[in-house]
Design an enzyme around this catalytic site. Structure first.
Site, PDB file in Angstrom:
ATOM      1  N   GLY B 263       0.818  -1.199   0.000  1.00  0.00           N
ATOM      2  CA  GLY B 263       0.000   0.000   0.000  1.00  0.00           C
ATOM      3  C   GLY B 263       0.855   1.253   0.000  1.00  0.00           C
ATOM      4  O   GLY B 263       2.080   1.209   0.136  1.00  0.00           O
ATOM      5  N   GLY B 265       2.317   4.735   1.469  1.00  0.00           N
ATOM      6  CA  GLY B 265       2.621   5.263   2.784  1.00  0.00           C
ATOM      7  C   GLY B 265       3.968   4.813   3.316  1.00  0.00           C
ATOM      8  O   GLY B 265       4.669   3.974   2.740  1.00  0.00           O
ATOM      9  N   GLU B 288      -0.867  -1.747  -6.777  1.00  0.00           N
ATOM     10  CA  GLU B 288      -1.563  -0.623  -7.386  1.00  0.00           C
ATOM     11  C   GLU B 288      -0.639   0.574  -7.549  1.00  0.00           C
ATOM     12  O   GLU B 288      -0.823   1.387  -8.434  1.00  0.00           O
ATOM     13  CB  GLU B 288      -2.809  -0.256  -6.583  1.00  0.00           C
ATOM     14  CG  GLU B 288      -2.516   0.094  -5.131  1.00  0.00           C
ATOM     15  CD  GLU B 288      -3.779   0.311  -4.316  1.00  0.00           C
ATOM     16  OE1 GLU B 288      -4.855  -0.161  -4.733  1.00  0.00           O
ATOM     17  OE2 GLU B 288      -3.699   0.949  -3.261  1.00  0.00           O
ATOM     18  N   ASN B 378      -8.069   8.782   4.887  1.00  0.00           N
ATOM     19  CA  ASN B 378      -7.896   8.860   3.435  1.00  0.00           C
ATOM     20  C   ASN B 378      -8.937   8.043   2.666  1.00  0.00           C
ATOM     21  O   ASN B 378      -9.512   8.524   1.696  1.00  0.00           O
ATOM     22  CB  ASN B 378      -6.505   8.357   3.037  1.00  0.00           C
ATOM     23  CG  ASN B 378      -5.396   9.211   3.619  1.00  0.00           C
ATOM     24  OD1 ASN B 378      -5.572  10.414   3.845  1.00  0.00           O
ATOM     25  ND2 ASN B 378      -4.279   8.596   3.909  1.00  0.00           N
ATOM     26  N   GLY B 382      -7.056   0.431  -2.260  1.00  0.00           N
ATOM     27  CA  GLY B 382      -7.090  -0.921  -2.808  1.00  0.00           C
ATOM     28  C   GLY B 382      -6.887  -2.000  -1.767  1.00  0.00           C
ATOM     29  O   GLY B 382      -6.854  -3.183  -2.102  1.00  0.00           O
TER      30      GLY B 382
END
Lengths: 496, 496
Positions: B263, B265, B288, B378, B382
């Protein structure tokens, strides 16, 4: 004497009584048993294992397709046969053992058990017990009224015990379509693009040397125990049919809709019954289980084809089905549950999933499993497989339970099985809330006004109004969010 | 003067200033904009729309790939350009508007927006605004650093505005693989069986007559704002690498692992950085978004191939990437987010998903989105696409936040984005809890002892011990389950 059902002479010598087969088990083994929603379950071994546990505790890990019939789960739980159970159950006695902590229950998406066995995330199956209508000349096992995880168990188990059920008509042969994905990285696309296609074999392939015992039985599946439709389930069905008519009118799907899935139980059964009063024709089902309503829709001509992993019927419908099985032969297929519930197929076909909620909240989160947020009812089953990946996730529930003491619509569900991201439509006898494309602040008034029992609407309006004062994407009065459940636990009603 | 980037003479006449293009918009339109995790977003139109909104409120429904850069989301929210936003955002000013209820936010799985546009569950896109590196002779649009939902917007929008970004190197051409599933019932299997395969075209096909405006820009993407690894993220990364080494040793996957997803971050970036100290080689990503860490792993040789929908980099890494793009050309592909996150592919490949949790509870439910259960951070992005359908769902978090005032491990999460059914592994700097095959009563002690900050362990042990007295599959003291969050809200700490 079983030559038409055991079509290899070398296997006839492996016929033995259930108690002899039960001696093949050892404590703490992992056992895979056929059976899915009371259909196709082993009838003799569960009882033989209960007998055997009188002298030696077994503490097995028991994996099935889904729920077993014949009170087998409860008898085994009470006798100490089972220490760990997955992926689903629906037995009152086992439920008590689970909620007391005596049996450990792993509540799994029904598409995932086979995958976790394949990858080794679950312990390997020592013994598989598979109900069969016949064993073919090549050794392949012809399942009965369910496929479930049987093919995966057979593929993996060290030893396989077949329960040959003489009451299962040989006409079942040919109804099944057995296909399992290959291990990664050789995994290929599943080339299934409509509910009626066949991609596999009609029986479960096995090296016959791995069949260590054959136990002969002669009793049918437990009859389905769904209740008949009532005024409330009829109203729910009408709301769903009206909604689907609207989807067709808006051009979002054709008059044959998209393939339907309906969960087990009284309300889902009633919704399907409602389709028999609908204008739809040429419908298809791509579901995990077929109940009476599906057979009735095949009979009425509304349903053109039905794919599932299991057929569970009332006694009269079972009789009707068995006597007319040739009528259904080219309009029915039974698949492994990994395929009936597979994310790839569910997304490709665009399933309309209709499943029952225990409760849902004003923002659209659904609890399907935990009474009061803590006590297991049955399990999530396949509802997550369909809700997460399908085209439409519809959840149905009566608006109240326990004579109005419980509201099915609450400020916050006390356990989440389907998140707000996955839930499209909520329905009670009062109405339907279409949540697609709506933000939480739009969903709440809709769910309160459309779906909630009038007795609980004022309290939910009040809760939501006060939650709004605290702000946020999903406003809550956190210290009251679960107070309705707590009130029911302490004073027996959610009513203030 | 743009002939090498606009390769049709007839389109040169449609070059216009952003303010002229902004006049094509009307209030309450639905607008689809390119942009995914600050990459590939339109640079000029958002500001032009802000200007335009000074004279006329626009109240658009804005759909993107994911988050935008350049403060566009915040500027548009503050100017009243946006009334409704989906499927993801990460902007402080927009977040305030969402949490105050001024902007309605639909927090969606990133694989689903394209599907909902296709089916008509979302309103049709009036205008698409797509950043491009070039427009080819056949009119096809070459995207920049992200594909996102751009191909879906172009397919559906009545009008298309292209933002031609001169700062985007032409060498990006050929990096993209544009494939969209067909409408049902013509939907076919997606014939993608490894991260490196290509199944589509290198640009987004369009009838050039539908391009109504071309706006020329020359500014790069906003740089990524992830923080560098620290001692805690290093510890998290070590736990993950050790766990994956164990999976290989146990034979559950090969030494090249399964395709990785990480992810957006700081923590996810750090975990990937951790892999550069690992023994693994020949890794692949099917993710993603690619951050700095992915490029570093390509450089170090750990990563053989990376597939994603977007590349978001720090300024120095962006510089490095652009200057060496030919090195990456055959080891990188950018796909539509519907494909990068597609349930079919995620399940087939068996993705290892690594995503950040805001908090998780003692039974393994994860909150990824809602601070205090109510206020949007946020969005789910995904994470649900990968956690639900992949092989391993790993969630990472630092064990505490706000100088120890907040525990990331709580009795019950106040919002559920990933249910206990979907979560496999939880990791904090203190340790890792492998939940696979475990019942809730087994998960709780493991999560408390392995993952929780020591300051909060006694209180969680006490909670769990008292919950056990009430029984159930998932024991809770319901009236205290959310008290930690409420205490933080009122007195600023979860510490009792």
């Amino acid at each position: 004497m079983y030559a038409h059902r055991i079509r290899r002479a070398d296997l006839l010598a492996r016929v033995m009584p259930a108690d002899a087969a039960a001696r093949l088990f050892a404590p703490a083994m992992t056992v895979g048993m056929s059976g899915f929603t009371r259909a196709g379950d082993a009838k003799a071994l569960p009882r033989a294992l209960v007998e055997r546990a009188r002298t030696e505790p077994l503490c097995l890990t028991l994996i099935t397709g889904a729920s077993l019939g014949n009170d087998s789960d409860g008898l085994m739980a009470n006798a100490g046969v089972i220490a760990r159970r997955l992926p689903f159950q629906a037995d009152a006695a086992l439920r008590r053992k689970i909620n007391s902590g005596e049996v450990l229950f792993i509540d799994q998406h029904l598409s995932e058990t086979a995958e976790q066995l394949r990858s080794g995330a679950l312990p390997p199956v020592d013994i598989a017990v598979i109900e069969a209508a016949a064993i073919r000349a090549d050794g392949a096992i012809v399942p009965t009224m369910a496929v479930g995880n049987s093919a995966s168990f057979v593929q993996q188990a060290k030893h396989v015990i077949v329960e040959l059920n003489l009451s299962a008509p040989l006409a079942l042969e040919g109804l099944h379509d057995i296909y399992l994905p290959r291990p990664r990285p050789e995994r290929a696309p599943i080339q299934l693009t409509s509910p009626g296609e066949r991609i596999g074999t009609t029986a479960i392939a096995i090296d016959p040397d791995r069949i260590v015992a054959i136990v002969v039985t002669d009793s049918p599946d437990s009859p389905s125990n769904v209740l008949p439709p009532d005024a409330e389930t009829d109203a729910i069905a009408r709301h769903v049919v009206t909604f689907l008519e609207g989807e067709v009118a808006a051009g979002r799907m054709g008059p044959q809709l998209l393939p339907l899935q309906a969960g087990i139980g009284t309300i889902a059964n009633a919704v399907l019954h409602g389709l028999s009063q609908s204008p739809f024709r040429g419908l298809t089902m791509y579901s995990e289980v077929l109940q009476d309503s599906a057979i009735a829709l095949l009979d009425s001509g509304h349903l053109a084809f039905a794919s599932a992993s299991s057929i569970t019927l009332s006694a009269p419908m079972h009789e009707h089905f068995i006597h007319n099985i040739d009528r259904y032969r080219d309009r029915l297929v039974l698949r492994p549950q990994e395929i009936s519930n597979h994310p790839e197929i569910v997304r490709r076909l665009g399933i309309i999933g209709m499943n029952t909620a225990l409760e849902f909240d004003i923002y659209g989160n659904v609890n399907s499993t935990h009474v009061g947020g803590t006590h297991m009812m049955n399990g999530i089953g396949g509802s997550g497989d369909f809700a997460r990946n399908g085209e439409l996730a519809i959840f149905v529930s009566k608006s109240a339970a326990k004579d109005g003491a419980i509201s099915s619509v609450v400020p916050m569900v006390a356990h989440v099985d389907h998140t707000e991201h996955d839930v499209d439509v909520l329905v009670t006898e009062w109405g339907l809330a279409d949540l697609r494309g709506l933000a939480p602040r739009e969903r709440a008034p809709l769910i309160i006004e459309r779906c909630t029992h009038p007795d609980f609407r004022p309290a939910l309006r009040d809760y939501y109004a006060r939650a709004l004062l605290r702000g946020g994407q999903t406003p809550h009065v956190l210290e009251e969010a679960l107070a309705w459940h707590e009130r029911y636990r302490v004073i027996g009603t959610m009513q203030a």
